[in-house]
Design a protein around this motif. Structure first.
Motif, PDB file in Angstrom:
ATOM      1  N   THR A  73       6.543  -1.064  -1.049  1.00 59.64           N
ATOM      2  CA  THR A  73       7.358  -1.963  -1.788  1.00 59.64           C
ATOM      3  C   THR A  73       8.839  -1.072  -1.745  1.00 59.64           C
ATOM      4  OG1 THR A  73       6.459  -0.470  -3.453  1.00 59.64           O
ATOM      5  CG2 THR A  73       5.795  -2.893  -3.542  1.00 59.64           C
ATOM      6  N   GLY A  74       9.862  -1.868  -2.090  1.00 58.58           N
ATOM      7  CA  GLY A  74      11.062  -1.336  -1.875  1.00 58.58           C
ATOM      8  C   GLY A  74      11.229  -0.865  -0.393  1.00 58.58           C
ATOM      9  N   ASP A  75      12.471  -0.078  -0.004  1.00 58.77           N
ATOM     10  CA  ASP A  75      12.977  -0.005   1.338  1.00 58.77           C
ATOM     11  C   ASP A  75      12.546   1.421   1.830  1.00 58.77           C
ATOM     12  OD1 ASP A  75      14.401   1.508  -0.340  1.00 58.77           O
ATOM     13  OD2 ASP A  75      16.323   0.481   0.405  1.00 58.77           O
ATOM     14  N   GLU A 107      -4.995   5.245 -11.382  1.00 57.92           N
ATOM     15  CA  GLU A 107      -5.263   4.560 -13.097  1.00 57.92           C
ATOM     16  C   GLU A 107      -3.756   4.716 -13.466  1.00 57.92           C
ATOM     17  OE1 GLU A 107      -7.027   2.806 -16.372  1.00 57.92           O
ATOM     18  OE2 GLU A 107      -6.846   2.373 -14.147  1.00 57.92           O
ATOM     19  N   ILE A 108      -3.366   5.572 -13.560  1.00 55.50           N
ATOM     20  CA  ILE A 108      -1.953   5.775 -14.514  1.00 55.50           C
ATOM     21  C   ILE A 108      -0.823   5.050 -13.523  1.00 55.50           C
ATOM     22  CG2 ILE A 108      -0.048   7.637 -14.672  1.00 55.50           C
ATOM     23  CD1 ILE A 108      -2.150   8.053 -16.696  1.00 55.50           C
ATOM     24  N   ILE A 109      -1.078   4.919 -12.330  1.00 60.10           N
ATOM     25  CA  ILE A 109       0.111   4.333 -11.661  1.00 60.10           C
ATOM     26  C   ILE A 109      -0.054   2.781 -11.419  1.00 60.10           C
ATOM     27  CG2 ILE A 109       1.094   6.304 -10.605  1.00 60.10           C
ATOM     28  CD1 ILE A 109      -0.204   5.013  -7.957  1.00 60.10           C
ATOM     29  N   ALA A 111       0.980  -1.134   0.005  1.00 57.67           N
ATOM     30  CA  ALA A 111       0.144   0.198   0.135  1.00 57.67           C
ATOM     31  C   ALA A 111       0.804   1.375   0.010  1.00 57.67           C
ATOM     32  CB  ALA A 111      -0.982   0.154   1.242  1.00 57.67           C
ATOM     33  N   GLY A 112       0.172   2.457  -0.291  1.00 57.97           N
ATOM     34  CA  GLY A 112       0.850   3.726  -0.133  1.00 57.97           C
ATOM     35  C   GLY A 112      -0.123   4.753   0.089  1.00 57.97           C
ATOM     36  N   ALA A 113       0.371   5.707   0.729  1.00 58.76           N
ATOM     37  CA  ALA A 113      -0.486   6.791   1.091  1.00 58.76           C
ATOM     38  C   ALA A 113      -0.005   8.188   1.026  1.00 58.76           C
ATOM     39  CB  ALA A 113      -0.973   6.467   2.612  1.00 58.76           C
ATOM     40  N   SER A 114      -0.775   8.916   0.602  1.00 58.99           N
ATOM     41  CA  SER A 114      -0.328  10.481   0.220  1.00 58.99           C
ATOM     42  C   SER A 114      -1.430  11.330  -0.230  1.00 58.99           C
ATOM     43  CB  SER A 114       0.792  10.482  -0.662  1.00 58.99           C
ATOM     44  OG  SER A 114       1.123  11.694  -0.446  1.00 58.99           O
ATOM     45  N   ASP A 115      -1.666  12.586  -0.025  1.00 61.68           N
ATOM     46  CA  ASP A 115      -2.395  13.379  -0.559  1.00 61.68           C
ATOM     47  C   ASP A 115      -1.876  13.942  -1.539  1.00 61.68           C
ATOM     48  OD1 ASP A 115      -4.471  12.463   1.337  1.00 61.68           O
ATOM     49  OD2 ASP A 115      -4.286  14.519   2.427  1.00 61.68           O
ATOM     50  N   LEU A 116      -0.632  13.948  -1.957  1.00 63.24           N
ATOM     51  CA  LEU A 116       0.306  14.471  -2.864  1.00 63.24           C
ATOM     52  C   LEU A 116       0.364  13.516  -4.006  1.00 63.24           C
ATOM     53  CD1 LEU A 116       1.381  17.139  -2.445  1.00 63.24           C
ATOM     54  CD2 LEU A 116       3.436  16.294  -2.046  1.00 63.24           C
ATOM     55  N   MET A 117      -0.392  14.101  -5.220  1.00 63.27           N
ATOM     56  CA  MET A 117      -0.272  13.088  -6.284  1.00 63.27           C
ATOM     57  C   MET A 117       0.997  13.193  -6.988  1.00 63.27           C
ATOM     58  SD  MET A 117      -3.460  12.298  -6.657  1.00 63.27           S
ATOM     59  CE  MET A 117      -3.855  12.172  -4.759  1.00 63.27           C
ATOM     60  N   SER A 118       1.894  14.239  -6.799  1.00 63.76           N
ATOM     61  CA  SER A 118       3.110  14.145  -7.333  1.00 63.76           C
ATOM     62  C   SER A 118       4.118  13.198  -6.663  1.00 63.76           C
ATOM     63  CB  SER A 118       3.831  15.498  -7.019  1.00 63.76           C
ATOM     64  OG  SER A 118       2.978  16.587  -7.260  1.00 63.76           O
ATOM     65  N   ASP A 119       3.832  12.914  -5.463  1.00 60.50           N
ATOM     66  CA  ASP A 119       4.672  11.994  -4.665  1.00 60.50           C
ATOM     67  C   ASP A 119       4.167  10.445  -4.884  1.00 60.50           C
ATOM     68  OD1 ASP A 119       6.088  13.204  -3.234  1.00 60.50           O
ATOM     69  OD2 ASP A 119       5.227  13.147  -1.273  1.00 60.50           O
ATOM     70  N   LEU A 120       2.897  10.164  -5.350  1.00 62.84           N
ATOM     71  CA  LEU A 120       2.344   8.829  -5.623  1.00 62.84           C
ATOM     72  C   LEU A 120       2.792   8.690  -7.213  1.00 62.84           C
ATOM     73  CD1 LEU A 120      -1.447   9.320  -4.306  1.00 62.84           C
ATOM     74  CD2 LEU A 120       0.551   8.065  -3.607  1.00 62.84           C
ATOM     75  N   LEU A 121       2.992   9.505  -8.085  1.00 63.68           N
ATOM     76  CA  LEU A 121       3.310   9.514  -9.297  1.00 63.68           C
ATOM     77  C   LEU A 121       5.100   9.078  -9.258  1.00 63.68           C
ATOM     78  CD1 LEU A 121       1.382  12.207 -10.835  1.00 63.68           C
ATOM     79  CD2 LEU A 121       1.500   9.711 -11.818  1.00 63.68           C
ATOM     80  N   ALA A 122       5.589   9.652  -8.479  1.00 61.28           N
ATOM     81  CA  ALA A 122       7.118   9.603  -8.297  1.00 61.28           C
ATOM     82  C   ALA A 122       7.384   8.094  -7.576  1.00 61.28           C
ATOM     83  CB  ALA A 122       7.925  10.750  -7.875  1.00 61.28           C
ATOM     84  N   PHE A 123       6.830   7.980  -6.442  1.00 59.77           N
ATOM     85  CA  PHE A 123       7.131   6.808  -5.643  1.00 59.77           C
ATOM     86  C   PHE A 123       6.241   5.726  -5.490  1.00 59.77           C
ATOM     87  CE2 PHE A 123       8.960  10.714  -3.639  1.00 59.77           C
ATOM     88  CZ  PHE A 123      10.315  10.520  -4.115  1.00 59.77           C
TER      89      PHE A 123
END
Ligand SMILES: Nc1ncnc2c1ncn2[C@@H]1O[C@H](COP(=O)(O)OP(=O)(O)OP(=O)(O)O)[C@@H](O)[C@H]1O
Ligand SMILES: [Mg+2]
Lengths: 116, 148
Positions: free
Chosen positions: A113-115, A61-63, A28-40
């Motif tokens: 995912t990742g470290d 959808e993109i990620i 899972a991943g959590a953020s209100d920042l779309m920029s972060d979700l797209l990058a990480f």
């Protein structure tokens, strides 16, 4: 854990995609920042966010996210809902705050995912 | 993979149109996915296209996008009409952003977009003329090893 077990754990309302909740979830991943979700953000994650605009569904959808969970009882916009239905993206809405929702999932073995 | 040879598609993006922001990239993603291209490559292409598209929506007036596909790779050429970028080197740095509060409320404006395009593309060329516009050239290799 399956997505329907996630829904139960987070006492979440299933807004759409009930028929896709038998998928297994690992990350899972959590953020209100779309920029972060797209990058990480990694493919196949469950995405927790408090940002319930159309852009959050488009970003998911993109990620290649597997599911979107809105925290704090947020609900998707009409456009967001239509896109989610079209792209078979389940959407859940939990009353829990971000911290609690993440904590519950983490305590049940859902990792990043990742470290990072 | 015969259908994959030399495909080309044109799209238009309207600046300021947050209602449709991302639709072109989602369409590109669907086209590539339907061609049976490796999902990891489709994803990288979609992320790069989406970052570029969001920048047009946020900062430019309009843009044309050309998607081209040949056996070597996927090319996305985006040309916008807009203010241009004053200092490209600065804009490419993580964290640099001129986004407004409205954009930040929508979850954008962290200054991560351009570096993220670079990370996901095998080649990324950004050119700009002040007062005229900006052009993005993004290339994703279809022959190469997986990029992480
Ligand atoms: N097409 C464009 N036209 C004019 N200026 C642009 C354009 N694209 C980017 N810029 C400028 O470059 C800056 C950095 O862009 P970048 O995409 O890296 O970050 P951002 O869009 O501000 O935030 P994020 O992408 O994280 O949402 C922008 O804030 C803007 O000033
Ligand atoms: Mg950007």
């Amino acid at each position: 854990m399956t997505l329907s077990e996630v829904a139960k754990l987070l006492e979440a309302e299933v807004i759409c995609g009930e028929q896709y909740l038998d998928q297994e979830l690992e990350f899972a991943g959590a953020s209100d920042l779309m920029s972060d979700l797209l990058a990480f953000g990694q493919p196949g994650i469950l995405l927790l966010t408090g940002l319930a605009n159309t852009q959050s569904v488009r970003t998911a959808e993109i990620i290649d996210a597997k599911c979107v969970v809105y925290v704090r009882g947020r609900r998707p916009s009409q456009d967001g809902l239509e896109l989610a239905e079209k792209s078979k993206m389940p959407i859940l809405s939990t009353k829990f705050l971000m911290y609690k929702a993440c904590g519950l999932l983490y305590s049940r073995g859902i990792r990043v995912t990742g470290d990072r | 993979m015969a259908s994959r040879q030399n495909l080309s598609h044109a799209f238009e993006i309207q600046g300021g149109d947050f209602g449709k922001a991302g639709c072109v990239s989602l369409e590109i993603k669907e086209i590539l996915r339907d061609l049976g291209i490796d999902p990891a490559i489709v994803r990288r292409t979609a992320i790069a296209a989406y970052e570029a598209e969001m920048n047009v929506v946020m900062y430019a007036d309009s843009a044309t996008v050309m998607l081209r596909l040949n056996p070597q790779g996927i090319k996305i050429a985006l040309d916008d009409k807009g203010p241009g970028i004053h200092d490209i080197e600065l804009a490419m740095q993580e964290g640099y952003s001129t986004a407004t509060d409205q954009m930040r409320e929508m979850g954008f404006g962290a200054g991560m977009g351009l570096p993220n395009i670079k990370r996901n593309a095998d080649l990324f060329e950004l050119k700009s003329t002040i007062g005229k516009g900006t052009s993005y050239k993004i290339f994703i290799d279809l022959g190469s090893e997986e990029k992480t």
